[in-house]
Design an enzyme around this catalytic site. Structure first.
Site, short mmCIF file in Angstrom:
data_model
loop_
_atom_site.label_atom_id
_atom_site.label_comp_id
_atom_site.label_asym_id
_atom_site.label_seq_id
_atom_site.Cartn_x
_atom_site.Cartn_y
_atom_site.Cartn_z
N CYS A 116 -71.08 -82.47 -25.96
CA CYS A 116 -70.44 -80.85 -26.22
C CYS A 116 -69.46 -80.81 -27.46
O CYS A 116 -69.36 -79.64 -27.86
CB CYS A 116 -69.47 -80.68 -24.85
SG CYS A 116 -70.38 -80.50 -23.49
N HIS A 282 -65.94 -74.34 -27.49
CA HIS A 282 -67.12 -74.61 -26.89
C HIS A 282 -67.16 -74.02 -25.52
O HIS A 282 -66.23 -73.98 -24.72
CB HIS A 282 -66.90 -76.27 -26.62
CG HIS A 282 -68.10 -76.60 -25.59
ND1 HIS A 282 -69.38 -76.36 -25.66
CD2 HIS A 282 -67.97 -77.51 -24.30
CE1 HIS A 282 -69.84 -76.92 -24.64
NE2 HIS A 282 -69.15 -77.51 -24.05
N ASN A 312 -74.10 -72.78 -20.84
CA ASN A 312 -73.50 -73.97 -21.49
C ASN A 312 -74.42 -74.45 -22.49
O ASN A 312 -75.26 -75.24 -22.01
CB ASN A 312 -72.65 -75.13 -20.74
CG ASN A 312 -72.10 -76.06 -21.76
OD1 ASN A 312 -72.47 -76.38 -22.79
ND2 ASN A 312 -71.26 -77.03 -20.85
#
Length: 355
Positions: A116, A282, A312
């Site tokens: 991430c 993020h 995501n």
């Protein structure tokens, strides 16, 4: 003093939209359950047998290169961030180079595996190369195709409902403008709880993590002997080849580290949260972003979230969101943009950019 700036930016998301309702066909869940825990309404899945992280990354890169006002042959270094590479090896950097048709220049390609936070890590690396004068046009790509490796059953719903596919790219270039460019980047990691969010197999651990680490971290894996096999039917039958996540633990770590690393960047530059024009976090979980926003006392118009539509997308989430914000006119010349990420490893980082 030479600094680095984002000279061009682009993103690509697949056409195929998968809603929460669509997932009901393969797992016991609900739209309400998913929205309450993640804020996600839908995500995109790439076309199987047609799209890969490398091909999607190339589409985003082509847009970024055009907007940077250069030819693709002028790219002198590639950085590719992903956790879902086309192959176990080689990395996606060289595949992207081939997809763009720029192999004749034989430029270097670096693969970043920081999940991430991969884009922020890649941005920091590119920034150093630009500032030293080593390269002039660095292509940084974050691209993911999670849909190829998720557990589409009730057993895997806690992870599967979160992730989507997509790619984002930027071209980093030098600038001598004191009022423009990357001001600071900050990178951190702590591997103590690495297995709390991980895809352990296939891997080269020879069952070490199953027989040692996995039991200690309460993953529920039986103490069985797999020998040194990379993958076998037992692993597949018991779903060991899918990602695992202890959601509450990850959430608690994220809401701690996100604000810390943002404040670290502001302190380094002598700025405050009031100076931030736009925070692009993020897109891990809308609840995490909302917590961070409240912690920093930022108004809604100073935070860009798109997890509701894309899920995501890991290393791709920041460049996709940043490009969307720029296209929407939310990022203008002179604005202070803050990027921040937290993810598997655990790794986390932040960057401050004067646009």
């Amino acid at each position: 003093m030479l600094k680095s700036k984002i000279g061009g930016i682009g993103y690509y998301v697949p056409e195929n939209i998968v809603t929460n309702q669509d997932l009901l066909r393969v797992m016991d869940t609900s739209d309400e359950w998913i929205q309450e825990r993640t804020g996600i309404l839908e995500r995109r899945y790439g076309k199987k047998f047609e799209e890969t992280p490398a091909t999607m990354g190339a589409r985003a890169a082509e847009i970024a290169i055009e907007r940077a006002g250069i030819n693709k042959e002028e790219i002198d270094f590639i950085i590719f961030a992903t956790l879902s590479p086309d192959y176990y090896f080689p990395g996606c950097g060289v595949l992207l180079q081939r997809e763009l048709g720029i192999t004749k220049t034989e430029i270097g390609a670096l693969d970043v595996r920081n999940q991430c936070s991969g884009f922020v890590y890649g941005l920091s690396v590119a920034d150093q190369f630009i500032k030293t004068g080593m390269y002039k046009n660095i292509l940084l790509v974050g691209s993911e195709m999670h849909s190829m490796g998720l557990d589409f059953s009730t057993r895997g719903r806690n992870v599967t409902v979160i992730f989507g596919d997509g790619a984002g790219a930027v071209v980093l270039q030098p600038t001598e403008d004191e009022n423009q460019g990357i001001l600071t980047t900050h990178l951190h990691s702590d591997g103590t709880y690495a297995e709390k969010l991980a895809l352990i197999s296939p891997g080269s651990h020879g069952a070490y993590h199953f027989n040692k680490m996995a039991i200690e971290t309460d993953f529920g894996f039986p103490d069985v002997e797999f020998g040194e096999m990379f993958v076998n039917p037992t692993m597949i039958e018991n779903a060991y080849t899918y990602p695992v996540m202890e959601g509450q633990f990850v959430f608690k770590m994220a809401i701690q580290k996100f604000p810390e690393v943002i404040m670290e960047a502001l302190k380094k530059t002598g700025l405050t949260t009031n100076d931030i024009d736009l925070l692009v976090p993020h897109q891990a979980n809308l609840r995490i972003s909302q917590f961070v926003q409240a912690k920093l006392k930022l108004s809604d118009d100073k935070v860009w979230n798109n997890i509701q539509r894309y899920g995501n997308t890991t290393a791709a989430s920041i460049p996709i969101a940043l490009c969307e914000a720029w296209e929407a006119g939310k990022v203008k010349a002179g604005d202070l943009v803050c990027l921040a990420a937290f993810g598997s490893g655990f790794t986390w980082g932040s960057a401050l950019i004067r646009w």
